[in-house]
Design a protein around this motif. Structure first.
Motif, PDB file in Angstrom:
ATOM      1  N   ALA A  26      69.750  32.507  21.796  1.00  0.00           N
ATOM      2  CA  ALA A  26      69.660  33.440  22.719  1.00  0.00           C
ATOM      3  C   ALA A  26      69.742  33.237  23.687  1.00  0.00           C
ATOM      4  CB  ALA A  26      68.992  34.424  21.978  1.00  0.00           C
ATOM      5  N   GLY A  29      73.458  32.879  25.643  1.00  0.00           N
ATOM      6  CA  GLY A  29      74.265  33.845  24.927  1.00  0.00           C
ATOM      7  C   GLY A  29      73.258  34.622  25.569  1.00  0.00           C
ATOM      8  N   ALA A  30      72.723  35.050  26.538  1.00  0.00           N
ATOM      9  CA  ALA A  30      71.754  35.285  27.347  1.00  0.00           C
ATOM     10  C   ALA A  30      72.587  37.246  27.952  1.00  0.00           C
ATOM     11  CB  ALA A  30      70.679  35.461  28.763  1.00  0.00           C
ATOM     12  N   LEU A  31      71.933  38.045  27.475  1.00  0.00           N
ATOM     13  CA  LEU A  31      73.234  39.366  27.778  1.00  0.00           C
ATOM     14  C   LEU A  31      72.302  39.955  29.377  1.00  0.00           C
ATOM     15  CD1 LEU A  31      72.857  41.203  24.510  1.00  0.00           C
ATOM     16  CD2 LEU A  31      74.423  39.939  25.510  1.00  0.00           C
ATOM     17  N   ARG A  32      70.794  39.607  29.317  1.00  0.00           N
ATOM     18  CA  ARG A  32      70.818  39.444  30.585  1.00  0.00           C
ATOM     19  C   ARG A  32      69.272  38.682  30.791  1.00  0.00           C
ATOM     20  NH1 ARG A  32      70.524  46.386  32.660  1.00  0.00           N
ATOM     21  NH2 ARG A  32      71.237  45.531  34.918  1.00  0.00           N
ATOM     22  N   SER A  33      69.300  38.365  31.804  1.00  0.00           N
ATOM     23  CA  SER A  33      68.072  38.295  32.271  1.00  0.00           C
ATOM     24  C   SER A  33      67.585  37.785  33.869  1.00  0.00           C
ATOM     25  CB  SER A  33      68.074  36.323  32.486  1.00  0.00           C
ATOM     26  OG  SER A  33      69.306  35.478  32.990  1.00  0.00           O
ATOM     27  N   GLY A  47      69.092  38.019  24.319  1.00  0.00           N
ATOM     28  CA  GLY A  47      69.656  37.293  23.798  1.00  0.00           C
ATOM     29  C   GLY A  47      69.902  37.894  22.568  1.00  0.00           C
ATOM     30  N   LEU A  48      71.083  37.981  22.106  1.00  0.00           N
ATOM     31  CA  LEU A  48      71.448  37.789  19.840  1.00  0.00           C
ATOM     32  C   LEU A  48      70.735  36.473  19.707  1.00  0.00           C
ATOM     33  CD1 LEU A  48      74.503  40.626  20.130  1.00  0.00           C
ATOM     34  CD2 LEU A  48      71.627  40.992  19.459  1.00  0.00           C
ATOM     35  N   LEU A  54      68.364  40.965  18.343  1.00  0.00           N
ATOM     36  CA  LEU A  54      67.716  40.795  19.573  1.00  0.00           C
ATOM     37  C   LEU A  54      66.169  39.986  20.138  1.00  0.00           C
ATOM     38  CD1 LEU A  54      69.327  41.594  22.219  1.00  0.00           C
ATOM     39  CD2 LEU A  54      68.054  43.800  22.313  1.00  0.00           C
ATOM     40  N   MET A  85      67.127  47.189  30.812  1.00  0.00           N
ATOM     41  CA  MET A  85      67.981  47.324  29.622  1.00  0.00           C
ATOM     42  C   MET A  85      67.467  48.978  29.340  1.00  0.00           C
ATOM     43  SD  MET A  85      69.205  43.985  27.913  1.00  0.00           S
ATOM     44  CE  MET A  85      70.154  44.437  27.031  1.00  0.00           C
TER      45      MET A  85
END
Length: 87
Positions: A26, A29-33, A47-48, A54, A85
């Motif tokens: 996670a 491969g963070a989606l947002r931080s 992240g997933l 999630l 998000m």
């Protein structure tokens, strides 16, 4: 760039269904931080993991290529709002 990610053992103690590998997946491969205004700077993000969940995490950078994730769990509404998000 090769990032080293360490996961504090208390993550799995508090959340037995989350493994250190789940957290590393996670985090990397963070989606947002985003950085929090703390000293030292804490990074909060989502992240997933490898199972499609999630996860939220909070981490600090120990040096230029090493991170310590000291909090991780299934993402909460509070964190999703903090990182933009969710409303």
């Amino acid at each position: 760039m090769d990032e080293t990610v360490r996961v504090h053992p208390r993550v799995s103690v508090r959340h037995p269904g989350i493994t250190p590998q789940d957290v590393k997946t996670a985090f990397l491969g963070a989606l947002r931080s985003r950085a929090r205004d703390t000293d030292p700077v804490q990074w909060v993000g989502v992240g997933l993991d490898g199972r499609g969940r999630l996860l939220e995490f909070i981490a600090v950078e120990l040096d230029s290529h090493e991170w310590l994730v000291f909090h991780a769990m299934v993402a909460t509404t509070k964190v999703l709002r903090e990182i933009g998000m969710r409303r």
